[in-house]
Design an enzyme around this catalytic site. Structure first.
Site, PDB file in Angstrom:
ATOM      1  N   CYS A 134       0.816  -1.229   0.000  1.00 61.28           N
ATOM      2  CA  CYS A 134       0.000   0.000   0.000  1.00 61.28           C
ATOM      3  C   CYS A 134       0.844   1.271   0.000  1.00 61.28           C
ATOM      4  O   CYS A 134       0.295   2.368  -0.097  1.00 61.28           O
ATOM      5  CB  CYS A 134      -0.966   0.002   1.179  1.00 61.28           C
ATOM      6  SG  CYS A 134      -0.183   0.272   2.789  1.00 61.28           S
ATOM      7  N   CYS A 154      12.793   0.562  13.133  1.00 64.80           N
ATOM      8  CA  CYS A 154      12.087   1.331  14.163  1.00 64.80           C
ATOM      9  C   CYS A 154      10.710   1.682  13.617  1.00 64.80           C
ATOM     10  O   CYS A 154      10.583   2.539  12.742  1.00 64.80           O
ATOM     11  CB  CYS A 154      12.904   2.585  14.470  1.00 64.80           C
ATOM     12  SG  CYS A 154      12.233   3.573  15.797  1.00 64.80           S
TER      13      CYS A 154
HETATM   14 FE    FE Z   1       0.413  -1.831   3.620  1.00 64.74          FE
END
Ligand code: FE
Length: 167
Positions: A134, A154
């Site tokens: 995405c 992180c």
């Molecule tokens: Fe995603």
């Protein structure tokens, strides 16, 4: 003649070009995740409808959550961490470690699930990483992690969902 030109270039700072602010502001280095992962495209309006304001800020605007705010810092169960934007599996619980930074941290990722973008906007370059499906921003990766990789991924907790292993 050449000597004189080199001398002038030195005076004008041309020799120091790689460190010039102009180059620093424009240069990025990118890697892609696994190209076999099918892309998920949504409009900004759709993302706003689907995500919470905090998720939208981090995933779609490269925001950073405040340290020590994610309940996933203390998540120690067996399971999988998936993208809060699209559900792609990103990390397993075996990859998680306690970095003491206040953000969920991992020493590696499932293969190919992130693309990276190294920017030179700050004095110290940072490598941003984002979901290969995405495109959602998740965090930054550093080289001060534990063995065997030495990496510290992180991650903003708000960009993840934890799915506990069954049984
Ligand atoms: Fe995603």
């Amino acid at each position: 003649m050449m000597k004189r030109r080199a001398f002038l270039a030195g005076l004008l700072g041309v020799g120091a070009w790689p460190l010039s602010p102009l180059r620093a502001a424009t240069q990025t280095e990118e890697t892609r995740g696994n190209p076999m992962i099918e892309k998920l495209e949504r409009s900004e309006a759709e993302w706003k409808r689907i995500l919470t304001p905090e998720q939208f800020h981090v995933l779609r605007q490269e925001g950073t959550e405040r340290a020590w705010t994610s309940p996933l810092n203390d998540e120690k169960r067996e399971g999988v961490f998936v993208c809060a934007g699209c559900g792609l599996e990103l990390f397993t619980s075996e990859m998680k470690y306690d970095s003491g930074t206040g953000w969920p941290s991992f020493f590696t990722t499932l293969p190919g699930v992130f693309g990276t973008k190294r920017d030179f906007k700050l004095i110290l370059p940072r490598t941003e990483y984002h979901c290969a499906r995405c495109g959602g921003h998740h965090g930054h990766v550093f080289n001060d992690g534990p063995p065997p990789t030495g990496q510290r991924w992180c991650n903003n907790g708000v960009a993840l969902h934890f799915v506990p292993a069954e049984g």
